[in-house]
Write an enzyme that holds these catalytic residues in place. Sequence first.
Site, mmCIF file in Angstrom:
data_model
loop_
_atom_site.group_PDB
_atom_site.id
_atom_site.type_symbol
_atom_site.label_atom_id
_atom_site.label_comp_id
_atom_site.label_asym_id
_atom_site.label_seq_id
_atom_site.Cartn_x
_atom_site.Cartn_y
_atom_site.Cartn_z
ATOM 1 C CB CYS A 106 -20.990 37.871 52.359
ATOM 2 S SG CYS A 106 -21.546 38.727 53.834
ATOM 3 C CD GLU A 141 -14.454 20.626 53.739
ATOM 4 O OE1 GLU A 141 -13.842 21.435 53.031
ATOM 5 O OE2 GLU A 141 -13.988 19.518 54.060
ATOM 6 C CD GLU A 305 -15.689 15.982 51.436
ATOM 7 O OE1 GLU A 305 -14.483 16.256 51.343
ATOM 8 O OE2 GLU A 305 -16.589 16.777 51.127
ATOM 9 C CD1 TRP A 313 -7.349 20.530 45.646
ATOM 10 C CD2 TRP A 313 -7.497 22.751 45.841
ATOM 11 N NE1 TRP A 313 -8.568 20.809 46.211
ATOM 12 C CE2 TRP A 313 -8.685 22.168 46.338
ATOM 13 C CE3 TRP A 313 -7.360 24.141 45.862
ATOM 14 C CZ2 TRP A 313 -9.732 22.938 46.848
ATOM 15 C CZ3 TRP A 313 -8.403 24.898 46.365
ATOM 16 C CH2 TRP A 313 -9.574 24.298 46.856
ATOM 17 C CD GLN A 354 -6.267 18.705 36.181
ATOM 18 O OE1 GLN A 354 -5.332 19.465 36.084
ATOM 19 N NE2 GLN A 354 -6.973 18.367 35.128
HETATM 20 C C1 GLA Z 1 -13.125 19.188 50.904
HETATM 21 C C2 GLA Z 1 -14.447 19.394 50.222
HETATM 22 C C3 GLA Z 1 -14.642 18.570 48.996
HETATM 23 C C4 GLA Z 1 -13.399 18.484 48.195
HETATM 24 C C5 GLA Z 1 -12.262 17.994 49.044
HETATM 25 C C6 GLA Z 1 -10.956 17.922 48.286
HETATM 26 O O1 GLA Z 1 -13.119 18.324 51.942
HETATM 27 O O2 GLA Z 1 -15.532 19.228 51.070
HETATM 28 O O3 GLA Z 1 -15.660 19.171 48.243
HETATM 29 O O4 GLA Z 1 -13.123 19.733 47.687
HETATM 30 O O5 GLA Z 1 -12.063 18.874 50.105
HETATM 31 O O6 GLA Z 1 -10.359 19.172 48.106
HETATM 32 ZN ZN ZN Z 2 -19.847 40.198 54.427
#
Ligand code: GLA
Ligand code: ZN
Length: 649
Positions: A106, A141, A305, A313, A354
């Site tokens: 949080c 993120e 990225e 996933w 994975q």
């Molecule tokens: C996001 C995250 C990464 C990774 C990718 C793939 O963009 O920033 O750490 O988890 O997704 O799920």
């Molecule tokens: Zn909170």
Amino acid sequence: MIFGACYYPEHWDKTEWKHHARLMHEAGLNTIRTGDFAWGVMEPEEGKFDFSFLDEAIEIFAKEGIKTILCTPTAGPPKWLVNKYDILQRDRYGNKENWGARREGCANSREYRKRSVLIAEEMAKHFADNPNIIAWQIDNEFGCHDSTRCYCENCRKAFSKWLEKKYVTIENLNKLWGTVFWSLQYSSFDDIILPVYNSCEPENSQSWSHNPSLDLEYRRFSSDSWVEYQKLQIDAIKKYTNKPVTHNFMGHFSDIDYYDLAKDLDFVAWDNYPDNQWGDSEYEYVSMAHENMRGVKNKNFIVAEQESGPCGWDTMGSTPEPGQLRLWTYQALAHGGEGMIYFRFKALPYGMEQYWYGILDHDGIPRRRYYEIQKTGNELKRLEPYILGAKNKYDALIVKTYDNLWAHQIKHHAKDFDYRNMLYSYYKANADLNINTAVSVGNYDNYKVVYMPAYNIVHTDEIEKITEYVKNGGTLVITFRSGTRDVYNNLFTSTLPCAFYELAGIEVEEFTALRKPAHITGEIKSEVNIWCDILKPMTAQVLCTYTDRYFKDRAAITVNSYGKGKVYYIGCDLETTAMKNLIRYISKKAGIEMIEEPHGIEIVQRDNCTVIMNHNDFAVQTSICGKSLINGENFNGELDAYGVEFIVN
Ligand code: GLA
Ligand code: ZN
């Protein structure tokens, strides 16, 4: 130019690092992005820091000419931390979000803040003078996994303080929020509630059941909380180093106000996955995300990225086809990207991700995707001067604010209305006509046409600025619901379109959400499925009228001359072809040059070159010819499947 891959040394046996660094070097990569989520290794016990694995890895990669972007690991708090401190978020139903994945902290937890600042500061102290670190990234993120808004008691208390600062007295807040309705008055700021589950919310519903002012302010507050949380870490790092600091944004994601989040950062980075478990994006949608990311600071960005393999996933999206990794790279760079980091270097056999493949599969053997990146890297050496510092020539602007996104989430207006889709439909129509379109706020003067579709919350200074813009010859496009709400998320009581009344030169006499389709005719023909504003022109000229029912022959689309400029009012939703026809009509009148090519051909005009991309899986003959900046030869207009050309202007 930054050209790299995400690489996590803690995921691999040390003995493999050298080999990985060599392979990266041979692919032409020059940067790793690392550290995010390694909190458990960096601080295995409270207050016991160990960065030796990073020291070693950074050194090994540096020997191969590869620099490092170092991320703080705070998106993945370790178990000892949650054992000792209650930092976990609470959901709308009061449930604790249990540890076991990531992003569960949080932003208003005192302990989470404290431990985050501490690790950031320890890292900064340790790595400040490391010449191989070229930039820092804060966390990872913010907001992902729906983590922007927490409903814990810490948040409630912080929210009440935030409101007190803004509204000063509780009487003022009660008045501006209209809490007299349903006896929702507060006696003091201590009374303030969060928009949690209540009697009006059907179970498992995503609809919002609170006072709309409360709902909007809670979104603003939650966004501010992450901006503040980020700033604490930035300050900790900047005490020790002047290297640039960034954060990886998420494109269209809209729970955090990205303009605010970007203010404290030196540059924006973002994560781009066009085709994964959760969907396959249209190319215009990706371009819009790039523009959005450039627009938050009006400054070029990097991709932190970039998808580089099949990913998901538990199920996977499709594998990038031959040419797509190269194409996606150039698409980013054409829209203001100045750096490209692929996610991830090598697929990991264990853990949640994975199935999230990277440049290399689990066996680590270079194959097609690796060689395509290598080829792209080689080309980039030649193209770099046309990328670093390059600017696009924009003709149009789509104004995007988070207040508007939030207000539309809180009140949807009509069953099938989706504000984000609406913004996208305007962007897409522009993109399909190859009109360079920015997605941002502010400075309208740089554009021939400014779009404010369903721009419902309007600040007074925005109205003043846009009025000046139109007076001086600009073209403004507004639609149904534009100009209808004040900054407290209450409806204006003047005649619709309220804030845009004078500019639009019409009155909205009546409106209706549609239960069955209607139609418009005139300059544009379309079926209308969601919404009709029935317009009474005051000074405006009618471009389209309805053909149905009690509003037959009444105005649907108008244009008003105001000063030296024009204001279009679009009173209804449009089908895709009609939308394109509308944008073509408006753009032509505004003197914008359009290039119409087969669908999937994207042309981006830069100040120093033109980029032409083919998003189709087949070859296309385009009308663009010139000297190729990639190979110096004459380009005759034919692009292979997923082909790209950069040509001299
Ligand atoms: C996001 C995250 C990464 C990774 C990718 C793939 O963009 O920033 O750490 O988890 O997704 O799920
Ligand atoms: Zn909170």
